[in-house]
Design an enzyme around this catalytic site. Structure first.
Site, PDB file in Angstrom:
ATOM      1  N   ASP A  49     -10.533   4.094  -1.350  1.00  0.00           N
ATOM      2  CA  ASP A  49     -11.157   3.049  -0.530  1.00  0.00           C
ATOM      3  C   ASP A  49     -12.677   2.981  -0.702  1.00  0.00           C
ATOM      4  O   ASP A  49     -13.358   4.007  -0.717  1.00  0.00           O
ATOM      5  CB  ASP A  49     -10.867   3.310   0.958  1.00  0.00           C
ATOM      6  CG  ASP A  49      -9.400   3.096   1.293  1.00  0.00           C
ATOM      7  OD1 ASP A  49      -8.586   2.910   0.362  1.00  0.00           O
ATOM      8  OD2 ASP A  49      -9.079   3.120   2.493  1.00  0.00           O
ATOM      9  N   GLY A  52      -5.103   3.392  -7.980  1.00  0.00           N
ATOM     10  CA  GLY A  52      -5.308   3.622  -9.411  1.00  0.00           C
ATOM     11  C   GLY A  52      -4.447   4.723  -9.998  1.00  0.00           C
ATOM     12  O   GLY A  52      -4.625   5.097 -11.163  1.00  0.00           O
ATOM     13  N   ASP A  59       0.827  -1.196   0.000  1.00  0.00           N
ATOM     14  CA  ASP A  59       0.000   0.000   0.000  1.00  0.00           C
ATOM     15  C   ASP A  59       0.872   1.262   0.000  1.00  0.00           C
ATOM     16  O   ASP A  59       1.663   1.482   0.927  1.00  0.00           O
ATOM     17  CB  ASP A  59      -0.888  -0.071   1.263  1.00  0.00           C
ATOM     18  CG  ASP A  59      -2.031   0.909   1.251  1.00  0.00           C
ATOM     19  OD1 ASP A  59      -2.052   1.791   0.373  1.00  0.00           O
ATOM     20  OD2 ASP A  59      -2.895   0.793   2.132  1.00  0.00           O
TER      21      ASP A  59
HETATM   22  C1  GLA Z   1      -5.435   2.228   2.814  1.00  0.00           C
HETATM   23  C2  GLA Z   1      -5.950   1.090   1.932  1.00  0.00           C
HETATM   24  C3  GLA Z   1      -6.996   0.304   2.716  1.00  0.00           C
HETATM   25  C4  GLA Z   1      -6.386  -0.245   3.980  1.00  0.00           C
HETATM   26  C5  GLA Z   1      -5.794   0.893   4.822  1.00  0.00           C
HETATM   27  C6  GLA Z   1      -4.988   0.369   6.002  1.00  0.00           C
HETATM   28  O1  GLA Z   1      -6.434   3.166   3.072  1.00  0.00           O
HETATM   29  O2  GLA Z   1      -6.478   1.581   0.746  1.00  0.00           O
HETATM   30  O3  GLA Z   1      -7.507  -0.762   1.921  1.00  0.00           O
HETATM   31  O4  GLA Z   1      -5.397  -1.185   3.660  1.00  0.00           O
HETATM   32  O5  GLA Z   1      -4.925   1.713   4.043  1.00  0.00           O
HETATM   33  O6  GLA Z   1      -4.367   1.376   6.733  1.00  0.00           O
END
Ligand code: GLA
Length: 381
Positions: A205, A184, A145
């Site tokens: 998200d 994305g 991430d």
């Molecule tokens: C980001 C990701 C989420 C999740 C959080 C965790 O927002 O997009 O899917 O993994 O971090 O902190």
């Protein structure tokens, strides 16, 4: 009030994406992820209970296999720089052994930045070392991430940064599904597979409400369809089914849309406490079969009118998955005209939520679709 919707759009055949020599994620990954329901309130005990429930509920038999721990498992590093777990996860190797003992696989989470999105330790400058640690623990899946990487890398280096981890995972010799999560940016679908990615998030998200789910699912997955295929998938984010923010009808639409999109199916609810409606949505084998179809084509919208959307997904055996969605607030009547779908003559139609054959239809099929609902069909030539 009912409106008659006649579809008369063209049939945009997307070019099939090249099939890479990946032997991982040949169909969209299926499993569970901790974040949507538990966020940072996840620990070893809960993960074990979720693994138990994955088996006892029938989810495993339905095809769900990955148990993915999201953010908040990380401790600091030891004197040699090895990543540590925090007190919620006393022994990750033992947890992996437990999950493997159930015939399931274990996933984990990190960031290319110094910190994860929830401010835990990231993999910055420890990429190969962390990949080796995860492989030694028996990890089968990594969600990587971007988060604080934006503070240490320009966006132009994103591809190289992801490739570094893709290469590090490969070098471990352990098959580890590589899930890119950078919302994305940089048209990730164009290069995700080339850095070793098996899936890549396409948006920000998801939230557990109709607006978020429907915007992501219906509107944000159109440019990327031709880049999906066996081994490498667009990821419109994890499922919210069973988390309480949408109606049963809306969750059925969520599942149908993700099935049509060939999206990863990562349940995001508490598998220990599922009501019947949630079970029936997550474990409808005929709907899952649309998602898991070996041809690996991402479905796409062929028409849109008055809140009704018609989507198709070509399937390996020549059948067509046909979804009649209604995004509006009132009932619509939808008519699918075979000729406009590239079909001719009598077609056998099966309703995948009713789990019933509807008979054979010449020329077209019409159906009323309730607000926010879907009729998901399998049409056999
Ligand atoms: C980001 C990701 C989420 C999740 C959080 C965790 O927002 O997009 O899917 O993994 O971090 O902190």
């Amino acid at each position: 009030m009912k409106r008659l919707v006649l579809f008369a759009l063209s049939f945009p055949l997307l070019s099939a994406s090249p099939c890479l020599a990946a032997d991982l994620a040949l169909t969209p990954p299926m499993g569970w992820n901790s974040w949507n329901k538990f966020a940072d309130k996840i620990d070893d005990k809960t993960v074990r209970e979720i693994a138990d429930a994955m088996v006892s509920s029938g989810m495993k038999d339905a095809g769900y296999v990955y148990i993915n721990i999201d953010d908040s498992w990380e401790g600091g590093r030891d004197a040699q720089g090895n990543i540590q777990t925090n007190s919620k996860f006393p022994d990750m190797k033992a947890l992996a052994d437990y999950v493997h003992g159930k015939g399931l696989k274990l996933g984990i989470y990190s960031s290319p930045g110094p910190k994860t999105c929830a401010d835990y330790e990231g993999s910055y400058q420890h990429e190969e070392q962390d990949a080796k640690t995860w492989a030694a623990w028996g990890i089968d899946y990594l969600k990587y991430d971007w988060c604080s990487a934006s503070k240490v890398y320009p966006a132009s280096e994103m591809k190289a940064v992801y490739k570094k981890m893709g290469d590090a995972l490969k070098a471990t010799g352990r098959p580890i599904v590589f899930s890119l999560c950078q919302y994305g940016q940089q048209n990730v679908w164009e290069w995700g597979a080339s850095v070793g990615g098996n899936l890549w998030r396409t948006t920000g998200d998801i939230e557990d409400n109709w607006k978020s789910m429907s915007t992501i699912g219906f509107d944000k997955q159109t440019a990327n369809g031709k880049y999906a295929g066996p081994g490498h998938w667009n990821d419109p984010d994890m499922l919210e089914i069973g988390n309480g923010g949408m109606s049963t009808v809306e969750y059925r639409t969520h599942m149908s849309l993700w099935a049509m999109l060939a999206a990863p199916l990562l349940a995001g609810n508490d598998l220990r406490n599922m009501d019947d409606a949630t079970r029936q949505i997550l474990m409808n084998k005929e709907v899952i079969a649309i998602n898991q179809d070996k041809l690996g084509r991402q479905g796409y919208k062929i028409s849109k009118e008055a809140g009704a959307e018609m989507w198709i997904k070509p399937l390996e055996n020549g059948d067509l998955a046909l979804a009649l969605f209604n995004r509006s607030e009132s009932m619509v009547s939808v008519r699918a005209v075979w000729e406009l779908l590239g079909l001719q003559g009598k077609q056998k139609v099966r309703d995948l939520w009713a789990r019933a054959g509807l008979g054979s239809f010449r020329d077209s099929y019409s159906r009323d679709v309730a607000a926010h609902s879907v009729v998901l069909l399998r049409v056999a030539r």
